[in-house]
Design a protein around this motif. Structure first.
Motif, PDB file in Angstrom:
ATOM      1  N   VAL A 141       0.838  -1.205   0.000  1.00 20.76           N
ATOM      2  CA  VAL A 141       0.000   0.000   0.000  1.00 20.76           C
ATOM      3  C   VAL A 141       0.871   1.253   0.000  1.00 20.76           C
ATOM      4  N   LEU A 142       1.954   1.249   0.800  1.00 14.52           N
ATOM      5  CA  LEU A 142       2.847   2.408   0.847  1.00 14.52           C
ATOM      6  C   LEU A 142       3.524   2.630  -0.510  1.00 14.52           C
ATOM      7  N   VAL A 143       3.943   1.550  -1.147  1.00 11.17           N
ATOM      8  CA  VAL A 143       4.548   1.679  -2.480  1.00 11.17           C
ATOM      9  C   VAL A 143       3.514   2.219  -3.468  1.00 11.17           C
ATOM     10  N   GLY A 144       2.272   1.701  -3.356  1.00 12.00           N
ATOM     11  CA  GLY A 144       1.208   2.174  -4.242  1.00 12.00           C
ATOM     12  C   GLY A 144       0.924   3.651  -4.062  1.00 12.00           C
ATOM     13  N   LEU A 145       0.997   4.134  -2.818  1.00  8.02           N
ATOM     14  CA  LEU A 145       0.759   5.554  -2.548  1.00  8.02           C
ATOM     15  C   LEU A 145       1.881   6.436  -3.085  1.00  8.02           C
ATOM     16  N   ALA A 146       3.066   5.859  -3.233  1.00  9.63           N
ATOM     17  CA  ALA A 146       4.197   6.639  -3.737  1.00  9.63           C
ATOM     18  C   ALA A 146       4.131   6.839  -5.251  1.00  9.63           C
ATOM     19  N   ILE A 147       3.370   5.984  -5.946  1.00  9.49           N
ATOM     20  CA  ILE A 147       3.311   6.072  -7.412  1.00  9.49           C
ATOM     21  C   ILE A 147       2.727   7.404  -7.891  1.00  9.49           C
ATOM     22  N   PRO A 148       1.590   7.895  -7.337  1.00  9.58           N
ATOM     23  CA  PRO A 148       1.086   9.209  -7.788  1.00  9.58           C
ATOM     24  C   PRO A 148       2.076  10.343  -7.546  1.00  9.58           C
ATOM     25  N   LEU A 333      -0.612  -5.707  -8.280  1.00  5.02           N
ATOM     26  CA  LEU A 333       0.379  -6.776  -8.168  1.00  5.02           C
ATOM     27  C   LEU A 333       1.798  -6.222  -8.199  1.00  5.02           C
ATOM     28  N   VAL A 334       1.995  -5.088  -8.843  1.00  6.38           N
ATOM     29  CA  VAL A 334       3.335  -4.496  -8.908  1.00  6.38           C
ATOM     30  C   VAL A 334       3.771  -3.985  -7.537  1.00  6.38           C
ATOM     31  N   PRO A 335       3.009  -3.083  -6.893  1.00  9.74           N
ATOM     32  CA  PRO A 335       3.410  -2.679  -5.541  1.00  9.74           C
ATOM     33  C   PRO A 335       3.353  -3.826  -4.530  1.00  9.74           C
ATOM     34  N   LEU A 336       2.479  -4.815  -4.757  1.00  6.49           N
ATOM     35  CA  LEU A 336       2.424  -5.953  -3.838  1.00  6.49           C
ATOM     36  C   LEU A 336       3.709  -6.776  -3.937  1.00  6.49           C
TER      37      LEU A 336
END
Length: 355
Positions: A141-148, A333-336
């Motif tokens: 989730v943290l990695v996903g939040l960093a994408i934007p 799946l990428v940030p996971l």
């Protein structure tokens, strides 16, 4: 037990097989946005076997070891598994994302331990009573939040400052047929709910057209009378599916008799009326512009939640613009996968940030 310089228990060593498999499904998800369900069956079976193996080792050890296994394992299966299902049910996860988290709940109920040289991984350790699968999810989730944030910085450096700069980037309209994601603009401006590009491919295949066909003669294909008598299978909109042979849609040519009748009719009408009718038709004032309603009514299920209005507006944008903003819709799946690697190497990032 050791393997190539890594010292760990037998179950933990076998858990390392998860890394290449998750790397493969993450790449596959980026390229096609589709992961075969069969990919999760071996991992699920491995996770179930390792769960029993770990439980037997802990049970054979002592009461403390058994409790340290039982509590996180119960939380992993009793909390993380239902959480994955709920995320999928409410649309927060795709099917592949939910299956991946279910598999991780089986594979990583407790914190694994690896010794390489003088180092012990995960470096930050972990709470022995919390499921390790939850740490993987939190990292993802943290990695996903960093994408934007990364997207916003990328667009800002390129001088592209807009209201959707944190969600996507501009691409040439010519690339849309091979692009995954969703339009971030409508005929009225930017939008977070534009046309899904998989739905666009479904529509074009259904009509037996290419996007170039539509862009070359939008007035013709906006008219629902140009719909084919026998539509093609729409497929699921995947980029990798071959397009059907384009028939250009139905185009009614006037016969000699029709021309005579049309001339007789024209002689009875004034030029102003004829011009007005032609203008109305060119403006796309049809009962079903683009045949959007006909398309959605003819297919099974929904085209990724696309409405007729979404489809019409997206086609209008794509026939008018040379460059459009799209959101790639980065698959979770990428940030996971990144969360899995971070968890195995470092530990729980969220716990570190909070404490």
């Amino acid at each position: 037990m050791t393997l190539s310089g890594v010292s760990a228990s037998g179950p933990d060593l076998l858990r390392l097989l998860t890394i290449p498999v998750f790397a493969w499904v993450a790449i596959l998800d980026i390229r096609t946005r589709r992961v075969p369900s069969a990919a999760w069956i071996p991992l699920g079976a491995l996770g179930a076997g390792l769960l029993v193996w770990d439980g037997w080792i802990a049970y054979q050890a002592d009461v403390v070891a058994w409790q340290e296994f039982l509590i996180p394992a119960a939380l992993s299966l009793g909390f993380v598994v239902p959480l994955a299902y709920l995320f999928w049910w409410f649309g927060g996860f795709g099917g592949a994302d939910a299956k991946a988290l279910l598999v991780l709940a089986l594979l990583f109920p407790v914190v694994p331990s690896y010794a390489i040289g003088g180092l012990s991984f995960p470096l930050a350790g972990g709470d022995e009573l919390l499921p390790f699968s939850l740490s993987i999810l939190a990292n993802g989730v943290l990695v996903g939040l960093a994408i934007p944030v990364a997207l916003a910085i990328r667009n800002a450096l390129a001088g592209r400052v807009t209201g959707v700069m944190a969600l996507g980037w501009p691409v040439s309209t010519d690339r849309i047929p091979e692009t995954h994601g969703r339009l971030l603009q409508t005929t009225e401006g930017v939008s977070l709910g534009g046309l899904d590009l998989d739905a666009l491919r479904m529509y074009l295949r259904w009509r037996g057209l290419t996007l170039d066909d539509v862009r070359e003669d939008p007035d013709r294909y906006r008219d629902p009378s140009s719909l084919p008598d026998v539509p093609n299978p729409p497929t699921d909109g995947a980029v990798t599916v071959a397009n059907p042979v384009a028939d250009g849609g139905k185009h009614e040519e006037a016969t000699a008799g029709d021309e005579t009748a049309a001339n007789d009719s024209a002689s009875e009408s004034d030029d102003e009326s004829t011009a007005s009718e032609a203008a109305g038709e060119s403006d796309g004032e049809f009962d079903d512009p683009w045949g959007a309603d006909a398309f959605l009514e003819s297919i099974e299920g929904t085209a990724y939640g696309t409405s007729a209005a979404d489809l019409r507006d997206g086609l209008d944008v794509l026939t008018q613009e040379e460059t459009v903003w799209i959101s790639p819709g980065t698959p979770f799946l990428v940030p996971l996968f990144a969360g899995l690697v971070l968890a195995l190497g470092y530990g729980d990032l969220l716990v570190t940030l909070v404490m």
